[in-house]
Design a protein around this motif. Structure first.
Motif, PDB file in Angstrom:
ATOM      1  N   ASP A 202      -5.997  52.262 -17.154  1.00 20.98           N
ATOM      2  CA  ASP A 202      -5.549  50.873 -16.986  1.00 20.98           C
ATOM      3  C   ASP A 202      -4.904  50.282 -18.232  1.00 20.98           C
ATOM      4  OD1 ASP A 202      -7.712  50.637 -18.613  1.00 20.98           O
ATOM      5  OD2 ASP A 202      -8.965  49.507 -17.197  1.00 20.98           O
ATOM      6  N   THR A 204      -6.199  49.885 -21.174  1.00 24.70           N
ATOM      7  CA  THR A 204      -7.114  49.233 -22.119  1.00 24.70           C
ATOM      8  C   THR A 204      -7.470  50.138 -23.293  1.00 24.70           C
ATOM      9  OG1 THR A 204      -8.988  49.954 -20.745  1.00 24.70           O
ATOM     10  CG2 THR A 204      -8.134  47.734 -20.357  1.00 24.70           C
ATOM     11  N   SER A 259     -10.727  54.002 -19.327  1.00 25.42           N
ATOM     12  CA  SER A 259     -10.699  52.535 -19.303  1.00 25.42           C
ATOM     13  C   SER A 259     -11.824  52.004 -20.178  1.00 25.42           C
ATOM     14  CB  SER A 259     -10.846  52.001 -17.866  1.00 25.42           C
ATOM     15  OG  SER A 259     -12.070  52.440 -17.291  1.00 25.42           O
ATOM     16  N   LEU A 260     -11.515  50.941 -20.907  1.00 24.16           N
ATOM     17  CA  LEU A 260     -12.461  50.371 -21.855  1.00 24.16           C
ATOM     18  C   LEU A 260     -13.411  49.427 -21.134  1.00 24.16           C
ATOM     19  CD1 LEU A 260     -13.125  50.281 -24.907  1.00 24.16           C
ATOM     20  CD2 LEU A 260     -11.639  48.260 -25.055  1.00 24.16           C
ATOM     21  N   GLU A 261     -14.717  49.636 -21.327  1.00 22.32           N
ATOM     22  CA  GLU A 261     -15.743  48.770 -20.752  1.00 22.32           C
ATOM     23  C   GLU A 261     -16.684  48.362 -21.873  1.00 22.32           C
ATOM     24  OE1 GLU A 261     -17.646  50.754 -17.519  1.00 22.32           O
ATOM     25  OE2 GLU A 261     -15.824  50.845 -16.286  1.00 22.32           O
ATOM     26  N   ASN A 262     -16.549  47.110 -22.305  1.00 21.23           N
ATOM     27  CA  ASN A 262     -17.277  46.614 -23.485  1.00 21.23           C
ATOM     28  C   ASN A 262     -16.938  47.494 -24.689  1.00 21.23           C
ATOM     29  OD1 ASN A 262     -18.475  44.556 -21.939  1.00 21.23           O
ATOM     30  ND2 ASN A 262     -20.094  45.939 -21.253  1.00 21.23           N
ATOM     31  N   GLN A 264     -17.559  50.777 -24.746  1.00 24.46           N
ATOM     32  CA  GLN A 264     -17.601  52.152 -24.282  1.00 24.46           C
ATOM     33  C   GLN A 264     -16.343  52.461 -23.461  1.00 24.46           C
ATOM     34  OE1 GLN A 264     -22.140  53.337 -23.710  1.00 24.46           O
ATOM     35  NE2 GLN A 264     -21.567  51.751 -22.292  1.00 24.46           N
ATOM     36  N   ALA A 266     -15.036  54.419 -20.074  1.00 27.87           N
ATOM     37  CA  ALA A 266     -15.316  55.111 -18.818  1.00 27.87           C
ATOM     38  C   ALA A 266     -14.245  56.183 -18.623  1.00 27.87           C
ATOM     39  CB  ALA A 266     -15.311  54.133 -17.657  1.00 27.87           C
ATOM     40  N   ILE A 289     -19.328  58.446 -19.498  1.00 29.88           N
ATOM     41  CA  ILE A 289     -19.213  57.257 -20.351  1.00 29.88           C
ATOM     42  C   ILE A 289     -19.260  57.735 -21.796  1.00 29.88           C
ATOM     43  CG2 ILE A 289     -20.226  55.060 -21.027  1.00 29.88           C
ATOM     44  CD1 ILE A 289     -19.117  55.015 -18.228  1.00 29.88           C
ATOM     45  N   ARG A 291     -18.920  56.833 -26.048  1.00 26.28           N
ATOM     46  CA  ARG A 291     -19.067  55.791 -27.054  1.00 26.28           C
ATOM     47  C   ARG A 291     -18.835  56.414 -28.430  1.00 26.28           C
ATOM     48  NH1 ARG A 291     -23.420  54.746 -29.916  1.00 26.28           N
ATOM     49  NH2 ARG A 291     -24.781  55.853 -28.436  1.00 26.28           N
TER      50      ARG A 291
END
Length: 300
Positions: A202, A204, A259-262, A264, A266, A289, A291
């Motif tokens: 996406d 990010t 895709s960036l989630e907080n 971390q 995904a 996931i 990190r």
């Protein structure tokens, strides 16, 4: 002789005004108080009763009856094997008819009398049976959807026939069973037209981070098939991936979406391996996931 006359003053006589006593008539008052208290008590009772009626919910307890369908499947499998196997000679057909008495109601035995006759030039052997669904109709009756593969032999020619049917098994309270509905032509589930939504990166995760993750995953998946639990601990937290102890040879990452989630990332990645044992190429799909602390690590 003098006579002294005393004159008495004439006082006006005050008429006594009649009065009505408003005092408490004990019996009447007590009755009125009782009536008032009774009314109040009844009103309060009705009020609380109304609240209770509105706030009380009846709970319907449904008894769930767990049915072991394994015995229904076993019973059906034995029946299907007998029902769809035959030889075109009288002795074999008589034996088949006798065996079917162990499965069919008397009405169904009569119904199937002419299914296979001696003048039919085929023999049939059941090669495989597959059950697709065993669905309860009510407490004691179950619809069984199955497919059967037969090898049909006519003179020196053989052909394989695949067919699907449903039958109904009655299970009584003692656990005994009987076929109550004849095998009826049906169909088995076909391939769905469902297409999962394509997952694309996406945007990010920037290009530099993408390159870092690609490099990390290539290194990891080269080591992964043969890695021990201790070796995996350098790359994986929380036992997200377990040792597989295989001789797979890493070929490439065929696709990857990030895709960036907080804090971390995904990750969806497809990994292509060569399996030396089967000489085939396998593509495995992983949802991970990642990190980054000092280095990238798989957290889930």
């Amino acid at each position: 002789m003098k006579i002294k006359l005393e004159r008495k003053e004439k006082r006006n006589k005050v008429k006594k005004v009649p009065t009505i006593k408003v005092g408490t008539h004990k019996k009447t008052t007590t009755a009125l108080w009782i009536l008032l208290l009774t009314s109040i008590t009844f009103g309060v009772y009705k009020n609380f009763t109304a609240i209770d009626q509105h706030t009380t919910h009846e709970k319907e307890v449904t008894e769930q009856r767990v049915i072991d369908t394994n015995k229904i499947e076993s019973f059906s499998r034995n029946f299907i094997t007998v029902f769809y196997s035959w030889e075109h000679n009288q002795k074999a057909l008589d034996q088949r008819t006798e065996k079917l008495k162990d499965y069919l109601t008397e009405e169904l035995q009569v119904l199937n009398t002419d299914m296979v006759r001696t003048d039919i030039p085929t023999n049939s052997t059941v090669e495989s049976i597959q059950f697709w669904d065993i669905k309860p109709i009510d407490k004691n009756n179950f619809d069984v959807l199955f497919s059967v593969t037969q090898t049909i032999t006519e003179q020196n020619k053989k052909k394989v026939v695949d067919s699907a049917y449903t039958l109904t098994v009655h299970l009584d309270d003692k656990g005994n069973m009987v076929i109550v509905k004849n095998p009826t032509v049906s169909s088995i589930p076909a391939k769905s037209n469902y297409k999962p939504k394509a997952n694309d990166s996406d945007g990010t995760v920037d290009a530099k981070t993408t390159d870092e993750i690609d490099s990390f995953l290539k290194t990891f998946f080269k080591l992964y098939p043969k890695a021990t639990k201790k070796e995996l601990s350098y790359y994986v937290n929380n036992h997200a991936l377990k040792p597989i102890n295989k001789e797979y040879q890493f070929l490439e990452l065929t696709s990857s979406n990030y895709s960036l989630e907080n804090d971390q990332v995904a990750t969806q990645v497809s990994v292509k391996y060569l399996d030396p044992a089967t000489k085939t190429t396998q593509t495995s799909e992983f949802n991970l996931i990642l990190r980054k602390s000092e280095n990238w690590i798989i957290t889930n």
